[in-house]
Design an enzyme around this catalytic site. Sequence first.
Site, PDB file in Angstrom:
ATOM      1  N   ASP A   1       0.794  -1.328  -0.154  1.00 23.79           N
ATOM      2  CA  ASP A   1      -0.095  -0.093   0.089  1.00 23.79           C
ATOM      3  C   ASP A   1       0.910   1.219   0.084  1.00 23.79           C
ATOM      4  O   ASP A   1       1.973   1.409   0.477  1.00 23.79           O
ATOM      5  CB  ASP A   1      -0.809  -0.147   1.148  1.00 23.79           C
ATOM      6  CG  ASP A   1      -0.366  -0.130   2.628  1.00 23.79           C
ATOM      7  OD1 ASP A   1       0.756  -0.870   2.632  1.00 23.79           O
ATOM      8  OD2 ASP A   1      -0.692   0.680   3.308  1.00 23.79           O
TER       9      ASP A   1
ATOM     10  N   GLU B   1       0.488  -1.571   5.391  1.00 22.56           N
ATOM     11  CA  GLU B   1       1.150  -0.953   6.376  1.00 22.56           C
ATOM     12  C   GLU B   1       1.102   0.459   6.737  1.00 22.56           C
ATOM     13  O   GLU B   1       1.209   0.861   8.042  1.00 22.56           O
ATOM     14  CB  GLU B   1       2.653  -1.174   5.930  1.00 22.56           C
ATOM     15  CG  GLU B   1       3.901  -0.811   6.583  1.00 22.56           C
ATOM     16  CD  GLU B   1       4.230   0.554   6.897  1.00 22.56           C
ATOM     17  OE1 GLU B   1       5.027   0.908   7.872  1.00 22.56           O
ATOM     18  OE2 GLU B   1       3.889   1.407   6.111  1.00 22.56           O
TER      19      GLU B   1
END
Length: 407
Positions: free
Chosen positions: A80, A175
């Site tokens: 991400d 994350e």
Amino acid sequence: MNLTERFLKYVKYDTQSDEETNLTPSTPGQYKFAQALEKELRELGLEEITLDENGYLMATLPANTDRPGVPTIGFIAHLDTSPDMSGRNVNPRIVASYDGNPVTLNADKGIVLSPDEFPELLDHVGEDLIVTDGNTLLGADDKAGIAEIISAVEYLMAHPEIKHGKIRVAFNPDEEIGQGAHKFDVARFGADWAYTMDGGEVGELEYENFNAAVAKVSFAGRNVHPGYAKHKMVNSIRIANQFILMLPRWETPEHTEGYEGFYHLVHIDGSVERTTHTYIIRDHDRDRFERRKKELEHLVRKTNNEFPGCAAIEIKDQYYNMREKVEPLMHIVEIAEQAMRDAGVTPRVQPIRGGTDGAQLSFKGLPCPNIFAGGLNFHGRYEFVPVQSMEKARDVIVQIARIVGER
């Protein structure tokens, strides 16, 4: 596909995470990217490839040495990009042989990446910088890490003379919203230890990070027509503002560095009837971290003494300092230091003023220091990454594999 081509391909995937969805992965673009990476890993010839329903992709580069007792090591990066700025329609370009002058990212909007504001640019004169067009972030955090890991694996496959043990790689979602390690199956990953490729400048090596929590403070008010509000109205916005002013003025990100912790107000949503604050709390020292949480609770009680029943707080721990888990196994840090030197990089061991998935993974039983990926100015339009920094990160991965295989 070379490292730069790989990275430029990856940043085209929109993988911005979203903490409001309560899903894993939190956004569909992350799973789409994971599927593309799964296909790429199969085409490269890796083994034991798995992609679960939560977007955790794992694969194996088998050992090419018959030496007994060689540990299984891992390399991890996240899929991400930050919710802080859009990662959709990323339009990168390469500034070849950067000359030290300001770089115009977007002439129409007057957006310029200048060494006057970002002096770290001058450390990369003569290198090839990958920059944004000023409308989005770049995504080097952490697509540079993914590109480096896959390129290193590809290099090792093409150079069987470099003997190494079993190597596991993993790419996980979310994350950036603190949930990357929540559903990471450490047992299935099966590594003795691992490294996240999620740091910044060349040479960074980190095994200390903040202890972290998020606090949501809410203030209840009472709305009455302002013409008739005397002794009746309770304006939650004004009370919330008073609360902000009670916090230590200098203990904020813009006034701290090194091991200094802080309170960081990241969001306000308010009306007369109800206002909410969201804070992140950070400190390297566990005792000071606990005291910071207690201080917020104290200020809530103080607010309620003046405005009974107005304020409430909810605090949730996010992750802890991995140092206590890594320090008993310092050889894994020393191996990374030696690998950097062998790759022509000067190691810079320093604390992370943030967190990585490695922090949570270390507490789940997978010791996991963090290594530079090469990007700078993460989470915004001024993000950039030198091609040569990514190449150094790839080379460090290769050297770690070699060193572990030889020991």
